[in-house]
Scaffold this motif. Structure first.
Motif, PDB file in Angstrom:
ATOM      1  N   ARG A   1       3.051  -1.646   4.267  1.00  0.00           N
ATOM      2  CA  ARG A   1       2.464   0.281   4.310  1.00  0.00           C
ATOM      3  C   ARG A   1       3.558   0.713   3.681  1.00  0.00           C
ATOM      4  O   ARG A   1       4.366   0.190   4.858  1.00  0.00           O
ATOM      5  N   ARG A   2       3.999   1.767   2.898  1.00  0.00           N
ATOM      6  CA  ARG A   2       4.715   2.770   2.526  1.00  0.00           C
ATOM      7  C   ARG A   2       4.269   3.452   2.120  1.00  0.00           C
ATOM      8  O   ARG A   2       2.825   4.263   1.613  1.00  0.00           O
ATOM      9  N   PHE A   3       4.956   4.785   3.337  1.00  0.00           N
ATOM     10  CA  PHE A   3       4.002   6.168   3.620  1.00  0.00           C
ATOM     11  C   PHE A   3       4.811   7.122   2.088  1.00  0.00           C
ATOM     12  O   PHE A   3       6.380   6.943   2.594  1.00  0.00           O
ATOM     13  N   THR A   4       4.137   6.968   1.302  1.00  0.00           N
ATOM     14  CA  THR A   4       4.649   7.864   0.216  1.00  0.00           C
ATOM     15  C   THR A   4       4.343   9.435  -0.581  1.00  0.00           C
ATOM     16  O   THR A   4       4.971  10.053  -0.538  1.00  0.00           O
ATOM     17  N   GLY A   5       3.648   9.788   0.544  1.00  0.00           N
ATOM     18  CA  GLY A   5       3.033  10.986   0.417  1.00  0.00           C
ATOM     19  C   GLY A   5       2.711  11.385  -1.201  1.00  0.00           C
ATOM     20  O   GLY A   5       1.839  10.160  -1.599  1.00  0.00           O
ATOM     21  N   TYR A   6       2.847  12.534  -1.833  1.00  0.00           N
ATOM     22  CA  TYR A   6       3.052  12.738  -3.963  1.00  0.00           C
ATOM     23  C   TYR A   6       4.178  12.175  -4.387  1.00  0.00           C
ATOM     24  O   TYR A   6       3.697  12.827  -5.289  1.00  0.00           O
ATOM     25  N   GLY A   7       5.214  11.842  -3.443  1.00  0.00           N
ATOM     26  CA  GLY A   7       6.181  11.915  -4.471  1.00  0.00           C
ATOM     27  C   GLY A   7       6.710  12.894  -5.207  1.00  0.00           C
ATOM     28  O   GLY A   7       6.126  14.188  -4.546  1.00  0.00           O
ATOM     29  N   ASP A   8       6.852  12.467  -6.834  1.00  0.00           N
ATOM     30  CA  ASP A   8       7.422  13.093  -7.305  1.00  0.00           C
ATOM     31  C   ASP A   8       6.080  14.296  -8.110  1.00  0.00           C
ATOM     32  O   ASP A   8       6.744  15.172  -8.689  1.00  0.00           O
ATOM     33  N   LEU A   9       4.751  13.774  -7.760  1.00  0.00           N
ATOM     34  CA  LEU A   9       3.820  14.819  -8.542  1.00  0.00           C
ATOM     35  C   LEU A   9       4.307  16.508  -7.974  1.00  0.00           C
ATOM     36  O   LEU A   9       4.440  17.354  -8.367  1.00  0.00           O
ATOM     37  N   THR A  10       4.376  16.066  -6.903  1.00  0.00           N
ATOM     38  CA  THR A  10       4.913  17.749  -5.768  1.00  0.00           C
ATOM     39  C   THR A  10       5.980  18.544  -6.721  1.00  0.00           C
ATOM     40  O   THR A  10       5.626  19.876  -7.351  1.00  0.00           O
ATOM     41  N   PRO A  11       7.136  18.216  -6.226  1.00  0.00           N
ATOM     42  CA  PRO A  11       8.149  18.756  -6.883  1.00  0.00           C
ATOM     43  C   PRO A  11       8.007  19.033  -9.371  1.00  0.00           C
ATOM     44  O   PRO A  11       8.496  19.568  -9.681  1.00  0.00           O
ATOM     45  N   SER A  12       7.320  18.377  -9.725  1.00  0.00           N
ATOM     46  CA  SER A  12       6.672  18.200 -10.881  1.00  0.00           C
ATOM     47  C   SER A  12       5.954  19.496 -11.476  1.00  0.00           C
ATOM     48  O   SER A  12       5.818  20.229 -11.986  1.00  0.00           O
ATOM     49  N   LEU A  13       5.207  19.277 -10.585  1.00  0.00           N
ATOM     50  CA  LEU A  13       3.939  20.242 -10.586  1.00  0.00           C
ATOM     51  C   LEU A  13       4.555  21.917 -10.039  1.00  0.00           C
ATOM     52  O   LEU A  13       3.898  22.851 -10.684  1.00  0.00           O
ATOM     53  N   ALA A  14       5.164  21.938  -8.724  1.00  0.00           N
ATOM     54  CA  ALA A  14       5.798  23.246  -8.843  1.00  0.00           C
ATOM     55  C   ALA A  14       6.162  23.232  -9.913  1.00  0.00           C
ATOM     56  O   ALA A  14       6.923  24.821 -10.190  1.00  0.00           O
ATOM     57  N   ARG A  15       7.270  22.624 -10.658  1.00  0.00           N
ATOM     58  CA  ARG A  15       8.060  23.138 -11.243  1.00  0.00           C
ATOM     59  C   ARG A  15       7.631  23.393 -12.603  1.00  0.00           C
ATOM     60  O   ARG A  15       7.567  24.761 -13.405  1.00  0.00           O
ATOM     61  N   VAL A  16       6.526  23.017 -13.147  1.00  0.00           N
ATOM     62  CA  VAL A  16       5.847  23.598 -14.505  1.00  0.00           C
ATOM     63  C   VAL A  16       5.176  24.512 -14.374  1.00  0.00           C
ATOM     64  O   VAL A  16       4.281  24.989 -14.905  1.00  0.00           O
TER      65      VAL A  16
ATOM     66  N   TYR B   1       0.643  -1.435  -0.059  1.00  0.00           N
ATOM     67  CA  TYR B   1       0.312   0.012   0.220  1.00  0.00           C
ATOM     68  C   TYR B   1       0.624   1.527  -0.117  1.00  0.00           C
ATOM     69  O   TYR B   1       1.645   1.625   0.558  1.00  0.00           O
ATOM     70  N   LEU B   2       0.582   1.902  -0.998  1.00  0.00           N
ATOM     71  CA  LEU B   2       1.272   3.053  -1.073  1.00  0.00           C
ATOM     72  C   LEU B   2       0.390   4.705  -0.622  1.00  0.00           C
ATOM     73  O   LEU B   2      -0.097   4.867  -1.344  1.00  0.00           O
ATOM     74  N   ALA B   3       0.840   4.519   0.445  1.00  0.00           N
ATOM     75  CA  ALA B   3      -0.183   5.461   0.933  1.00  0.00           C
ATOM     76  C   ALA B   3       0.500   7.248   0.534  1.00  0.00           C
ATOM     77  O   ALA B   3       0.785   8.020   1.343  1.00  0.00           O
ATOM     78  N   GLN B   4      -0.794   7.819   0.204  1.00  0.00           N
ATOM     79  CA  GLN B   4      -0.448   9.319  -0.126  1.00  0.00           C
ATOM     80  C   GLN B   4      -0.944  10.160   0.998  1.00  0.00           C
ATOM     81  O   GLN B   4      -0.505  11.176   1.434  1.00  0.00           O
ATOM     82  N   THR B   5      -1.388   9.751   1.787  1.00  0.00           N
ATOM     83  CA  THR B   5      -2.455  10.213   3.074  1.00  0.00           C
ATOM     84  C   THR B   5      -2.292   8.706   4.608  1.00  0.00           C
ATOM     85  O   THR B   5      -2.111   7.853   4.136  1.00  0.00           O
ATOM     86  N   ASN B   6      -2.265   9.799   5.454  1.00  0.00           N
ATOM     87  CA  ASN B   6      -2.403   8.449   6.701  1.00  0.00           C
ATOM     88  C   ASN B   6      -3.799   8.178   6.724  1.00  0.00           C
ATOM     89  O   ASN B   6      -4.333   8.796   7.565  1.00  0.00           O
ATOM     90  N   ASP B   7      -5.099   7.711   7.188  1.00  0.00           N
ATOM     91  CA  ASP B   7      -6.111   7.199   6.892  1.00  0.00           C
ATOM     92  C   ASP B   7      -5.952   6.256   7.863  1.00  0.00           C
ATOM     93  O   ASP B   7      -5.716   5.138   6.816  1.00  0.00           O
ATOM     94  N   PRO B   8      -6.749   6.054   8.596  1.00  0.00           N
ATOM     95  CA  PRO B   8      -6.654   4.741   9.361  1.00  0.00           C
ATOM     96  C   PRO B   8      -7.792   4.136   8.192  1.00  0.00           C
ATOM     97  O   PRO B   8      -7.340   2.400   8.244  1.00  0.00           O
ATOM     98  N   ALA B   9      -9.649   4.561   7.475  1.00  0.00           N
ATOM     99  CA  ALA B   9      -9.652   3.979   7.148  1.00  0.00           C
ATOM    100  C   ALA B   9      -9.381   3.436   5.919  1.00  0.00           C
ATOM    101  O   ALA B   9     -10.064   1.915   5.772  1.00  0.00           O
ATOM    102  N   LEU B  10      -8.419   3.692   5.286  1.00  0.00           N
ATOM    103  CA  LEU B  10      -8.386   3.233   3.860  1.00  0.00           C
ATOM    104  C   LEU B  10      -7.161   1.851   4.745  1.00  0.00           C
ATOM    105  O   LEU B  10      -6.721   1.304   3.600  1.00  0.00           O
ATOM    106  N   ASP B  11      -6.138   2.449   5.142  1.00  0.00           N
ATOM    107  CA  ASP B  11      -4.977   1.625   6.100  1.00  0.00           C
ATOM    108  C   ASP B  11      -6.336   0.254   6.308  1.00  0.00           C
ATOM    109  O   ASP B  11      -5.852  -0.772   5.743  1.00  0.00           O
ATOM    110  N   LYS B  12      -6.927   0.540   6.766  1.00  0.00           N
ATOM    111  CA  LYS B  12      -7.784  -0.871   6.911  1.00  0.00           C
ATOM    112  C   LYS B  12      -8.550  -1.286   5.984  1.00  0.00           C
ATOM    113  O   LYS B  12      -8.024  -2.819   5.330  1.00  0.00           O
TER     114      LYS B  12
END
Length: 210
Positions: free
Chosen positions: A190-205, A164-175
């Motif tokens: 479970r791996r908490f990734t956040g938004y990964g490369d999406l954040t810097p990519s959108l910030a750049r473009v 599970y690549l978790a973008q947020t910390n949501d117990p309901a989704l964990d379950k």
């Protein structure tokens, strides 16, 4: 889905992201977090996850429509996503850029991090926040597992674990992810990734146009 307002021709400095419906919530979250008020979003159907041959033709039409509406700045919120290079061909044809990587599971983890563990994840079944929210609609019902649970081994017997690549910390989704692993008879990580490369990519473009 679209959050781009139909107000005629758009201001030249606005950026349109044409993305996969599976990452719509995440794009909007990054937009809010970074204060990218000039970023508009329109999405292609999330079900194209199952039909990657439909992505490139739909992107072509969406880009042409966006150009007609006056968008000079367009970013493609897709990786290759199983298109076999067709997304890249459309991007090259229209002179636009897409997310780096083979799929969203890679750019959520960060391309460098994904490349480092890709071989070890070959037998992993990835889930994201979206796929947790839509587990019934995207997997259980389409595969008929609600009526024929005995088919689990046929569909998932070659996997070893659910990641599970978790973008947020949501117990309901964990379950949901944990229950999915149990249902499929797989180990769970479970791996908490956040938004990964999406954040810097959108910030750049979304920065000032060159």
């Amino acid at each position: 889905m679209s959050t781009a307002q139909d107000t005629g021709r758009q201001a030249p400095d606005r950026l349109l992201v044409i993305g996969c419906g599976m990452i719509a919530r995440e794009v909007l979250a990054v937009k809010e977090r970074l204060g990218l008020d000039h970023l508009d979003l329109t999405c292609l159907p999330a079900e194209f996850h199952y039909y990657p041959d439909r992505i490139a033709p739909a992107l072509d039409k969406a880009i042409l429509k966006a150009r007609a509406e006056g968008y000079d700045r367009i970013f493609i919120g897709y990786a290759d996503c199983g298109s076999g290079g067709m997304v890249d061909r459309v991007c090259e044809q229209h002179g636009v850029e897409r997310m780096d990587g083979p799929h969203c599971f890679a750019f959520y983890q960060g391309i460098e991090a994904f490349n480092a563990i890709a071989d070890g994840d070959m037998l992993s079944f990835y889930m994201t926040d979206f796929l947790c929210r839509q587990f019934e609609a995207f997997f259980i019902k389409p595969l008929g597992l609600d009526k024929h649970p005995e088919l689990v081994s046929d569909y998932f017997g070659h996997y070893e674990k659910v990641v599970y690549l978790a973008q947020t910390n949501d117990p309901a989704l964990d379950k949901v992810a944990e229950d999915a692993a149990k249902l499929l008879g797989l180990a769970y990580e479970r791996r908490f990734t956040g938004y990964g490369d999406l954040t810097p990519s959108l910030a750049r473009v979304a920065g000032p146009a060159d």
